[in-house]
Motif scaffolding. Sequence first.
Motif, short mmCIF file in Angstrom:
data_model
loop_
_atom_site.label_atom_id
_atom_site.label_comp_id
_atom_site.label_asym_id
_atom_site.label_seq_id
_atom_site.Cartn_x
_atom_site.Cartn_y
_atom_site.Cartn_z
N UNK A 159 83.29 -87.04 -52.82
CA UNK A 159 82.61 -88.28 -53.34
C UNK A 159 83.60 -89.53 -52.92
N UNK B 129 74.63 -74.17 -61.92
CA UNK B 129 75.78 -73.87 -60.97
C UNK B 129 77.25 -74.28 -61.81
N UNK B 130 76.86 -75.68 -62.42
CA UNK B 130 78.18 -76.25 -62.87
C UNK B 130 78.38 -75.60 -64.49
N UNK C 198 71.94 -77.61 -49.22
CA UNK C 198 72.74 -76.78 -50.19
C UNK C 198 71.91 -77.41 -51.55
N UNK D 193 69.69 -75.23 -54.40
CA UNK D 193 70.87 -74.82 -55.53
C UNK D 193 70.16 -73.70 -56.24
N UNK E 181 77.19 -69.29 -52.51
CA UNK E 181 77.15 -70.61 -51.98
C UNK E 181 76.75 -71.49 -53.11
N UNK E 182 77.23 -71.16 -54.26
CA UNK E 182 77.08 -71.95 -55.44
C UNK E 182 78.06 -73.01 -55.39
N UNK E 183 79.12 -72.74 -55.03
CA UNK E 183 80.31 -73.69 -55.00
C UNK E 183 80.24 -74.75 -54.00
N UNK E 184 79.84 -74.38 -52.93
CA UNK E 184 79.73 -75.43 -51.67
C UNK E 184 78.51 -76.33 -52.16
N UNK E 185 77.42 -75.64 -52.93
CA UNK E 185 76.26 -76.58 -53.30
C UNK E 185 76.73 -77.71 -54.28
N UNK E 186 77.79 -77.39 -55.12
CA UNK E 186 78.30 -78.29 -56.24
C UNK E 186 79.02 -79.53 -55.46
N UNK E 187 79.73 -78.83 -54.49
CA UNK E 187 80.54 -80.07 -53.84
C UNK E 187 79.81 -80.85 -52.98
N UNK E 188 78.52 -80.25 -52.45
CA UNK E 188 77.48 -81.06 -51.94
C UNK E 188 76.76 -82.16 -52.78
N UNK E 189 76.91 -82.03 -53.99
CA UNK E 189 76.33 -83.14 -55.12
C UNK E 189 77.01 -84.31 -54.72
N UNK E 190 78.35 -84.22 -54.04
CA UNK E 190 78.68 -85.75 -53.81
C UNK E 190 77.99 -86.60 -53.19
N UNK F 204 74.79 -85.28 -62.84
CA UNK F 204 76.16 -85.34 -62.41
C UNK F 204 77.20 -85.80 -63.06
N UNK G 192 74.47 -81.20 -46.74
CA UNK G 192 74.36 -81.40 -48.10
C UNK G 192 73.10 -81.26 -48.85
#
Lengths: 121, 233
Positions: free
Chosen positions: A37, B136-137, A57, A61, B70-79, B214, A54
Motif C-alpha cells: 500500500x 485469511x487474516x 487473488x 480468496x 496462496x492465502x498470504x499473497x492474497x492478503x498482500x493483494x488487498x493493498x 481491511x 491482485x
Amino acid sequence: MAKQFGILFGCLLAGELIALIPWLHIPGSIWGMLILTFLLDRKIVKPATITPVCKFLVANMGFFFIPPGVALMLYFDLIAAEWLPITVATVASTLLVLLVTGRMHQYFHARYKRHIKPRTR
Amino acid sequence: MIIPEFLKSELALITLTFLIYWGARALYVRTRLTILNPMIVTIGALIAILELTGVSFEEYYRGGRMIEFWLKPAIVALALPLYNEMEHIRRQFMPIFLSELAGSITGIVSVVLIASWLGASPEVVASLAPKSVSTPIAIEISKQLGGIPALSSAIVILVGMLGAVVGLKTMERVHIRSHVSRSLSMGTAAHVIGTNRISEFGDRFGAYATLGVIINGILTAFLAGPIVNLLIG
C-alpha cells in the motif's frame, strides 16, 4: 506476470522478515499488505502494474482458505465440548461490533461535518 | 471403502477441491441464499467425503497446503483495494479511524471476556479473538495467538453470515441511519460476507464496507495479541 508476482512476493517476503521480530505478534502478510500500500501510495509501484494479479487473488480468496477450513474435522470434539461459550460470545460480540462501529461513525461523521462547515460556507 | 492410492494423490485431492468449489459456487449463484455460502458448502462436502472414504486430514493436507499457500499473497493483494480507498480515508480519516478503532476493540474485548466467563479454554478464546475479520487474516492472527486456525475460519464465516442476515435490521433498531455508517459497520463486523450484502445497495457502499474489512483486519492484527494477554494472560 513475473514482474507482478515479483513485487507481490517481494512485499510478502519483506513482511515475513518484519514478522520475525519476536514481540511483534502481527502476521507477515499484514506487513506485506501495508508495504505494498505504501509503495502504491508513494507512486513507487503503479497500480496498473499489479492490478491483474491482485484482482485475481482478491477475487478468489475464498478458495484459498478451504484447506484450513477442512482442518475443522480435527476439532469436532472440542467444538462439541465448548459450543455454548463459542456461540454466545460470537453472537453477542458481533451485534456489539455492529452497534458500536455504526453509532461511533455516525457520531464522529456529524461532528466532523460541523467542524468543517464554517469554512465551506 | 477402499480408495486406490491414485485417488489420494495431491493432484487428485486438489482437483476434487476445485470441482466441489465450482459446484458450490454454481449452487450459490443459482439460489442466492446466504446460508449456502460456497466456502461453507465446500468445506462441509470435503469433510464428509474425507470421513466417508477414510482419507485422513494429513493426507488431504499434502495437496491442500498448496492451495493454502496462496492465502498470504492474497492478503498482500488487498493493498490494491486499500489503495483505491485512500481518497476516502484521507478525506475523513478521523471519523473512520476512530469508529474502526472502537469497533475493533469492542469485538476483541467482548468475545474474549464472554467466552472466558463461560468457561472456554485458552486456545478457543484465542481462536475467537479475530472473529470479525476476513478469514485469511483471522487464520494468520489465530496462528500467532496460539489458537486453532480451522476453528477461527469456521467462526469467521458464521459471523459473516450472521451479520449479513441480521445486520441491517439490528442497525435499524439502534438508529444507525447513515448509509455510510451502516456500510462501514457491516464491513467491520461481518467482513467480506457483510460487504457482499451491503453492496446490493450500490458500489459506493461496497467500497465503504471494504474499507471496514481491511482497516479492522489491520487493527485486529495489531490489537488482538495485547488485548488477549491483558484480559486472560
